[in-house]
Design a protein around this motif. Structure first.
Motif, PDB file in Angstrom:
ATOM      1  N   THR B 122       0.778  -1.260  -0.048  1.00  0.00           N
ATOM      2  CA  THR B 122       0.106  -0.007   0.040  1.00  0.00           C
ATOM      3  C   THR B 122       0.777   1.213  -0.144  1.00  0.00           C
ATOM      4  OG1 THR B 122      -1.725  -1.174   0.976  1.00  0.00           O
ATOM      5  CG2 THR B 122      -1.845   1.241   1.196  1.00  0.00           C
ATOM      6  N   ILE B 123       0.454   2.145  -0.860  1.00  0.00           N
ATOM      7  CA  ILE B 123       1.259   3.372  -1.016  1.00  0.00           C
ATOM      8  C   ILE B 123       0.400   4.442  -0.390  1.00  0.00           C
ATOM      9  CG2 ILE B 123       2.091   5.088  -2.609  1.00  0.00           C
ATOM     10  CD1 ILE B 123       2.224   2.958  -4.709  1.00  0.00           C
ATOM     11  N   ILE B 124       1.372   5.225   0.560  1.00  0.00           N
ATOM     12  CA  ILE B 124       0.395   6.294   1.196  1.00  0.00           C
ATOM     13  C   ILE B 124       0.789   7.537   0.456  1.00  0.00           C
ATOM     14  CG2 ILE B 124       0.746   7.775   3.301  1.00  0.00           C
ATOM     15  CD1 ILE B 124      -0.534   4.788   3.634  1.00  0.00           C
ATOM     16  N   GLU B 125      -0.316   7.655  -0.453  1.00  0.00           N
ATOM     17  CA  GLU B 125      -0.084   8.947  -1.465  1.00  0.00           C
ATOM     18  C   GLU B 125       0.168  10.365  -0.596  1.00  0.00           C
ATOM     19  OE1 GLU B 125      -3.594   7.184  -4.214  1.00  0.00           O
ATOM     20  OE2 GLU B 125      -2.809   9.076  -5.003  1.00  0.00           O
ATOM     21  N   MET B 158      -4.574   9.188   2.339  1.00  0.00           N
ATOM     22  CA  MET B 158      -5.049   8.793   0.873  1.00  0.00           C
ATOM     23  C   MET B 158      -4.248   7.765   0.441  1.00  0.00           C
ATOM     24  SD  MET B 158      -6.038  11.310  -2.330  1.00  0.00           S
ATOM     25  CE  MET B 158      -6.125  10.582  -4.135  1.00  0.00           C
ATOM     26  N   PHE B 159      -4.809   6.633   0.082  1.00  0.00           N
ATOM     27  CA  PHE B 159      -3.873   5.557  -0.167  1.00  0.00           C
ATOM     28  C   PHE B 159      -4.225   4.662  -1.334  1.00  0.00           C
ATOM     29  CE2 PHE B 159      -6.912   2.899   1.851  1.00  0.00           C
ATOM     30  CZ  PHE B 159      -7.198   3.775   3.121  1.00  0.00           C
ATOM     31  N   THR B 160      -3.386   3.865  -2.112  1.00  0.00           N
ATOM     32  CA  THR B 160      -3.631   3.051  -3.075  1.00  0.00           C
ATOM     33  C   THR B 160      -2.811   1.925  -2.943  1.00  0.00           C
ATOM     34  OG1 THR B 160      -3.831   4.874  -4.680  1.00  0.00           O
ATOM     35  CG2 THR B 160      -3.569   2.888  -5.712  1.00  0.00           C
ATOM     36  N   SER B 161      -3.077   0.745  -3.372  1.00  0.00           N
ATOM     37  CA  SER B 161      -2.314  -0.477  -3.251  1.00  0.00           C
ATOM     38  C   SER B 161      -1.904  -1.019  -4.610  1.00  0.00           C
ATOM     39  CB  SER B 161      -2.978  -1.721  -2.700  1.00  0.00           C
ATOM     40  OG  SER B 161      -3.386  -1.234  -1.221  1.00  0.00           O
ATOM     41  N   GLU B 196      -8.320  -3.465   3.717  1.00  0.00           N
ATOM     42  CA  GLU B 196      -9.269  -3.847   2.678  1.00  0.00           C
ATOM     43  C   GLU B 196      -8.657  -3.183   1.362  1.00  0.00           C
ATOM     44  OE1 GLU B 196     -13.278  -3.417   4.783  1.00  0.00           O
ATOM     45  OE2 GLU B 196     -13.044  -2.099   3.269  1.00  0.00           O
ATOM     46  N   SER B 197      -7.688  -2.082   1.405  1.00  0.00           N
ATOM     47  CA  SER B 197      -6.934  -1.569   0.316  1.00  0.00           C
ATOM     48  C   SER B 197      -5.956  -2.630  -0.353  1.00  0.00           C
ATOM     49  CB  SER B 197      -6.363  -0.415   0.321  1.00  0.00           C
ATOM     50  OG  SER B 197      -5.560  -0.004  -0.613  1.00  0.00           O
ATOM     51  N   ALA B 198      -5.259  -3.290   0.512  1.00  0.00           N
ATOM     52  CA  ALA B 198      -4.241  -4.271   0.134  1.00  0.00           C
ATOM     53  C   ALA B 198      -4.890  -5.344  -0.616  1.00  0.00           C
ATOM     54  CB  ALA B 198      -3.498  -4.933   1.424  1.00  0.00           C
ATOM     55  N   ALA B 199      -6.221  -5.730  -0.167  1.00  0.00           N
ATOM     56  CA  ALA B 199      -6.882  -7.017  -0.866  1.00  0.00           C
ATOM     57  C   ALA B 199      -7.524  -6.642  -2.076  1.00  0.00           C
ATOM     58  CB  ALA B 199      -7.971  -7.364   0.070  1.00  0.00           C
TER      59      ALA B 199
END
Lengths: 460, 414
Positions: B122-125, B158-161, B196-199
């Motif tokens: 997961t990237i912490i934008e 805010m994050f994206t995986s 949940e993002s990682a999944a």
């Protein structure tokens, strides 16, 4: 009027420093069913400084314009970066691109300024016209909104700039009842310029109001769209929001670093060869864009950023720090909304370049689909998956426009949708009141020609 | 008043914000904003003007008073314009006046370390931790005199995986608090949403179009509640487009729902003491067991519509939790969606909505099956709030609001 020349403050700079003075002035009048609900003006002004050292930024702002306030914000910003440098392992050797430019532009109206009474009379005239001609409407809202953004900038790299960039907008929102259920429709007028540049004679808008009511009446008898993947024509409003939300954001370099899908596509075919998508800095075809930016808020001269050229992904939008990271040139996309805001990578005027088709040719080419005319709002994410609200559209049957449709949404993956574009109209329209939210809200230009493509449309 | 106003109110506020920023996993910016401002509203001959500036020199204020009086004189009369009546003078305060700056930095560093160790894909934008403190002074010509001093922390992320070329939708989370005693990942829904993002890096669409249940998470419920509250507020009631105008003391949502606005609640770090139109704020119940208790009308809205004024400025919402465990809610779903984020168009005035289910999961036969993308949900918000199946025992406190999970039936998923 803020101080245009900040050069006398350069002696306060010891490391990379930006100094900005800014005033935002708003005028807002709203009328609901003939009553003035809002009648307000506001201004917010001050000075800010941002400094860079060893990979960290320090920022400070004050509402005071005095010499001592300028000295204070520069020192406080330096203290803030010092705090960060002490706490964080230094990233020595990070040096920002050494770019500078000079520009001065004042887009204030050349007309005599109206007073508040004249604007209220203008709105009352518009409202009277609607109320007397269309008495069946259940609700009328008319809003005038003006924003002047006045900035001056000095950087340690030697940039100086002054800009006064105004925007004048009028919203008209109408509601009627159909079998006890409210149905509404809104349109927006105006754009670059102060209110006087757009709204001197209310009768100039009567025909626009007639058209809006005609669409509303058709919509009140509208049908639900047939859900699924459809051939559609997205008119300028929707083509613009597709370019901005679904493609533009994924190609902002800070979001690329944050993992956006566009990071994987540089140099690749991402769209039909008909598609060239540009974030225009200030002019297009020698005409001023809605949000002209000549020098950005880091002092970089702004250039057009060709994001997609003939279907291939060509460039991201950069500020100085992302340009350093990607070892490329900054593109002049660093913009801040208020004096107290730091510049972020923001779009300016984003649109697909016009093609060669006419709207009539595009409609006649669709046997079963939709002509979608307006957007209510839009969201997209790092995957380029998007959703746009569509408050006005018509079905296309056998190459001809048919029934209006009820409110719906369209969705898809933008980089997939761009590959389905097979016609682009030759005309070009900018939307009037584009705003973009990304930590800060900021005015943006978005628009374009009409495009023919395939998208998922919601129904029931 | 000396300048000629019949009635006037004025708010002077001053404060400072200190903000730490992380961009793409690295500390990037420390920002300090000082500001102050004056808002003035005057009524003359029942005509009104409003003005706000952030210059406080005597000449600036004199000019502002002259301008706002001219604005009022230029406007149209409305009997509904008014200011609040006399109330006992009071001062209110909450929270710290100064931030614990080094602890803020430590908490942010701890959060970055936790997220990179626990959710390496997961990237912490962007992550922003700020402390804002300030004082507001409210005065009006009826003798109202309120002072309010507040200081609080706010965190948003805010994050994206990403795994290889597969990426998730972005998501965001946050909370506010009077202190920073707890690790940031334990605030609001942050830890659950990161997980949940990682999944969510590899998704599928739902197998087919169906009508089923959606379980709306606490993070997402305002996407729908906003429409209900909008129909109780000034604009729609004045414009005559509210769907609930004639339904006071009638059932407008399912009986399992009770909704409160509690700006004074000790359970909320947010909140406020004074309404924007100059009244001491009170806690209130908007909907009790599905029955409408109050509209959310300001003083102006109240006078304009002839309906009762609400005793606060809205917000600080609390939806009462229910009796069903979240896991039991999932087990009760034959086919449905766990809706974590809704990317939707503005609902029609009649409540029709449609939009994309983001960061969400497909549920079948009582089990969460897989993360979904390119999936639309549609229905009507008024109908939906009549068809509540369960409200969860569990709830999330975001600092400004407290919400449970709510299960709705009869939603179209395609």
């Amino acid at each position: 009027m803020i101080n245009k020349d900040l050069n006398k403050y350069s002696s306060h700079f010891s490391i990379y420093t930006e100094l900005r003075m800014q005033e935002n002035r708003n005028n807002h009048i709203s009328m609901v069913n003939g009553d003035v609900m809002g009648n307000s003006v506001s201004s917010s002004s001050g000075v800010s400084s941002r400094v860079y050292n060893d990979g960290n930024w320090g920022f400070s702002s004050s509402p005071d314009f005095s010499d001592s306030a300028v000295e204070y914000v520069v020192k406080n910003a330096s203290d803030n970066v010092l705090f960060m440098n002490k706490r964080k392992k230094k990233q020595c050797g990070f040096i920002l691109p050494d770019i500078s430019g000079h520009h001065e532009i004042d887009l204030s109206t050349q007309r005599v300024r109206n007073d508040q009474k004249q604007w209220i009379d203008f709105l009352r005239n518009i409202d009277d016209y609607i109320a007397s001609k269309y008495s069946f409407l259940s609700s009328r809202t008319v809003v005038l909104s003006g924003l002047d953004m006045e900035k001056s900038l000095l950087t340690s790299a030697g940039s100086t700039s002054y800009s006064m960039t105004p925007r004048g907008i009028m919203y008209i929102s109408l509601t009627m009842n159909n079998n006890g259920e409210p149905v509404d429709l809104m349109d927006v007028f105006g754009g670059l310029g102060q209110l006087e540049d757009h709204f001197l004679d209310p009768s100039h808008f009567y025909s626009d109001i007639d058209i809006l009511v005609e669409h509303l009446q058709k919509k009140s008898n509208g049908i639900y769209a047939d859900a699924g993947l459809k051939d559609v024509i997205l008119d300028a409003d929707l083509a613009g929001i597709l370019a901005h939300e679904a493609i533009g954001h994924t190609t902002e370099a800070d979001l690329v670093l944050g993992g956006s899908v566009a990071g994987e596509f540089m140099g690749e075919k991402v769209a039909s060869e008909l598609v060239t998508l540009v974030d225009y800095a200030n002019t297009m075809n020698k005409q001023a864009c809605p949000v002209p930016v000549y020098i950005d808020d880091e002092g970089t001269p702004s250039e057009d950023t060709v994001i997609i050229e003939d279907g291939s992904l060509k460039s991201f939008m950069h500020n100085k720090d992302s340009a350093r990271h990607f070892n490329t040139k900054p593109t002049g996309n660093a913009r801040a909304y208020a004096f107290s805001d730091e510049p972020l990578i923001r779009m300016r005027n984003t649109a697909i370049h016009p093609g060669t088709s006419t709207l009539e040719e595009m409609i006649s080419s669709i046997d079963n689909g939709y002509y979608l005319m307006k957007s209510s709002n839009g969201q997209a994410d790092s995957t380029s998956e998007f959703m746009f609200g569509v408050p006005l559209g018509y079905e296309i049957k056998g190459g001809k426009l048919g029934n209006a449709i009820k409110d719906t949404t369209i969705s898809g993956v933008a980089f997939d949708v761009l590959k389905t574009i097979d016609m682009i109209s030759s005309d070009m329209t900018w939307s009037a009141g584009g705003m973009c939210g990304k930590k800060q809200w900021i005015p943006v230009g978005m628009g374009g020609p009409a495009i023919k493509c395939k998208v998922n449309i919601g129904g029931r | 008043m000396k300048a000629g106003a019949d009635k006037a109110q004025c708010i002077y506020s001053s404060g400072e914000k200190k903000e730490l920023n992380v961009d793409v996993g690295e500390f990037s910016l420390f920002r300090t904003n000082a500001n102050h401002g004056i808002s003035i509203m005057v009524i003359k001959d029942q005509k009104k003007g409003s003005l706000s500036i952030n210059k406080i020199g005597k000449d600036d204020i004199d000019e502002a008073i002259s301008t706002v009086l001219n604005m009022a004189e230029s406007s149209m009369p409305d009997d509904a314009y008014d200011i609040s009546e006399y109330q006992e003078a009071e001062s209110f305060s909450k929270g710290d006046k100064e931030p614990a700056l080094n602890i803020m930095y430590d908490r942010m560093e701890e959060f970055m370390e936790y997220s990179s160790n626990t959710f390496p894909t997961t990237i912490i934008e962007q992550a922003i931790l700020d402390f804002s403190a300030g004082t507001s002074y409210f005065r009006n010509s009826n003798g109202v005199s309120f002072d309010e001093t507040e200081g609080s922390y706010s965190f948003s992320v805010m994050f994206t995986s990403k795994e290889g070329k597969d990426i998730s939708s972005f998501n965001s989370a946050g909370f506010s608090s009077l202190d920073i005693d707890l690790p940031l990942h334990k605030g609001g829904s942050i830890n659950r949403l990161l997980k949940e993002s990682a999944a969510h890096v590899r998704t599928k669409t739902v197998p087919n179009k169906f009508t089923g249940d959606i379980i709306v998470t606490p993070d997402c419920i305002m996407s729908f509640m906003g429409f209900i509250l909008g129909n109780l507020s000034d604009f729609r009631l004045i414009a005559g487009t509210s769907l609930f105008r004639e339904l006071m003391n009638k059932q407008i949502v399912h009986e399992s729902l009770s909704i409160h606005s509690k700006p004074l609640s000790d359970n909320l770090s947010g909140g406020y003491f004074i309404t924007s139109d100059g009244y001491k704020a009170e806690d209130l119940t908007i909907i009790e067991n599905g029955i409408l208790q109050t509209f959310l009308l300001s003083l102006y809205g109240s006078k304009k519509t002839g309906l009762q004024r609400v005793s606060n400025s809205g917000g600080s919402l609390i939806i009462d939790s229910g009796e069903t465990a979240f896991e039991d809610m999932i087990q009760s779903v034959n086919k449905g969606v766990l809706l974590s984020r809704f990317s939707g168009g503005s609902p029609s005035d009649n409540g029709d909505f449609s939009g994309v289910a983001k960061n969400s999961f497909y549920i079948e036969n009582g089990k969460v099956q897989y993360p979904i993308s390119e999936t639309m949900v549609s229905g009507n918000i008024v109908d939906m709030f009549q068809k509540v199946k369960h409200v969860s025992k569990e709830e999330v406190n975001f600092g400004d609001e407290i919400f449970p999970w709510i299960q709705f039936e009869g939603i179209t998923v395609s």
